[in-house]
Write a protein that holds these residues in place. Structure first.
Motif, PDB file in Angstrom:
ATOM      1  N   GLN A  25       0.841  -1.206   0.000  1.00 35.51           N
ATOM      2  CA  GLN A  25       0.000   0.000   0.000  1.00 35.51           C
ATOM      3  C   GLN A  25       0.871   1.250   0.000  1.00 35.51           C
ATOM      4  N   GLN A  26       1.899   1.257   0.859  1.00 32.92           N
ATOM      5  CA  GLN A  26       2.798   2.411   0.924  1.00 32.92           C
ATOM      6  C   GLN A  26       3.603   2.566  -0.369  1.00 32.92           C
ATOM      7  N   SER A  27       4.001   1.444  -0.971  1.00 31.05           N
ATOM      8  CA  SER A  27       4.735   1.497  -2.244  1.00 31.05           C
ATOM      9  C   SER A  27       3.854   2.067  -3.348  1.00 31.05           C
ATOM     10  N   CYS A  28       2.577   1.706  -3.353  1.00 29.98           N
ATOM     11  CA  CYS A  28       1.659   2.239  -4.366  1.00 29.98           C
ATOM     12  C   CYS A  28       1.464   3.743  -4.186  1.00 29.98           C
ATOM     13  N   LYS A  29       1.345   4.185  -2.948  1.00 33.37           N
ATOM     14  CA  LYS A  29       1.211   5.620  -2.689  1.00 33.37           C
ATOM     15  C   LYS A  29       2.470   6.359  -3.134  1.00 33.37           C
ATOM     16  N   ALA A  30       3.641   5.767  -2.873  1.00 32.50           N
ATOM     17  CA  ALA A  30       4.898   6.383  -3.303  1.00 32.50           C
ATOM     18  C   ALA A  30       4.993   6.426  -4.830  1.00 32.50           C
ATOM     19  N   LEU A  31       4.498   5.395  -5.490  1.00 31.01           N
ATOM     20  CA  LEU A  31       4.466   5.382  -6.958  1.00 31.01           C
ATOM     21  C   LEU A  31       3.605   6.539  -7.458  1.00 31.01           C
ATOM     22  N   GLY A  32       2.445   6.746  -6.840  1.00 32.44           N
ATOM     23  CA  GLY A  32       1.579   7.867  -7.225  1.00 32.44           C
ATOM     24  C   GLY A  32       2.265   9.209  -7.044  1.00 32.44           C
ATOM     25  N   LYS A  33       2.946   9.367  -5.915  1.00 31.48           N
ATOM     26  CA  LYS A  33       3.670  10.625  -5.658  1.00 31.48           C
ATOM     27  C   LYS A  33       4.782  10.831  -6.671  1.00 31.48           C
ATOM     28  N   ALA A  34       5.457   9.750  -7.063  1.00 35.56           N
ATOM     29  CA  ALA A  34       6.548   9.853  -8.031  1.00 35.56           C
ATOM     30  C   ALA A  34       6.063  10.343  -9.394  1.00 35.56           C
ATOM     31  N   LEU A  35       4.837  10.045  -9.725  1.00 37.11           N
ATOM     32  CA  LEU A  35       4.271  10.484 -11.012  1.00 37.11           C
ATOM     33  C   LEU A  35       4.017  11.992 -11.035  1.00 37.11           C
ATOM     34  N   VAL A  36       3.830  12.574  -9.874  1.00 38.17           N
ATOM     35  CA  VAL A  36       3.557  14.013  -9.765  1.00 38.17           C
ATOM     36  C   VAL A  36       4.868  14.773  -9.899  1.00 38.17           C
TER      37      VAL A  36
END
Length: 140
Positions: free
Chosen positions: A129-140
């Motif tokens: 879950q935390q890795s997915c959130k970090a992936l989302g942040k990386a796209l920004v």
């Protein structure tokens, strides 16, 4: 404000859950996320987004889902050169070979993978879950 698409296919709900966490990360970083199934996305929409997260579970002999996701993704390939993208997905067996192959293919297409791909076995645990959130942040 950046607008980022999260495009996924999910058979059991695990990759769909991951997509939701990717959206959470995008929104936490101050961008707009648009959640779309593979059936609702096409190559002509790519230019509408600053970045795209693609999510698909491993199927069969560790490959992308063949009926909806793979045809949609194949139609997008020619527009991914220089595009900021990220990949995620779940699996129930194997060792993640489908993601390694998919990642390598995207790099050959010239896509800019903004972070390491995220995979998890079955439902996303707290780390996933935390890795997915970090992936989302990386796209920004």
């Amino acid at each position: 404000m950046k607008k980022i698409a999260v495009v996924y296919w999910s058979g059991t709900g695990n990759t769909e859950a991951m997509a939701g966490f990717v959206c959470d990360g995008i929104q936490a970083a101050g961008a707009e996320s648009v959640l779309l199934t593979a059936a609702d996305f096409s190559a002509d929409q790519i230019s509408q987004y600053d970045a795209i997260a693609f999510g698909c579970p491993a199927m069969g002999a560790e490959e992308l889902e063949a009926d909806e996701f793979e045809p949609m993704f194949s139609s997008c390939e020619s527009a991914l050169n220089g595009k900021n993208i990220a990949l995620f997905g779940s699996y129930g067996w194997g060792d993640g070979e489908w993601m390694e192959t998919w990642t390598a293919n995207c790099k050959q297409l010239g896509a800019n993978l903004v972070c390491d791909s995220v995979i998890c076995c079955e439902a996303p645990d707290e780390d996933a879950q935390q890795s997915c959130k970090a992936l989302g942040k990386a796209l920004v």
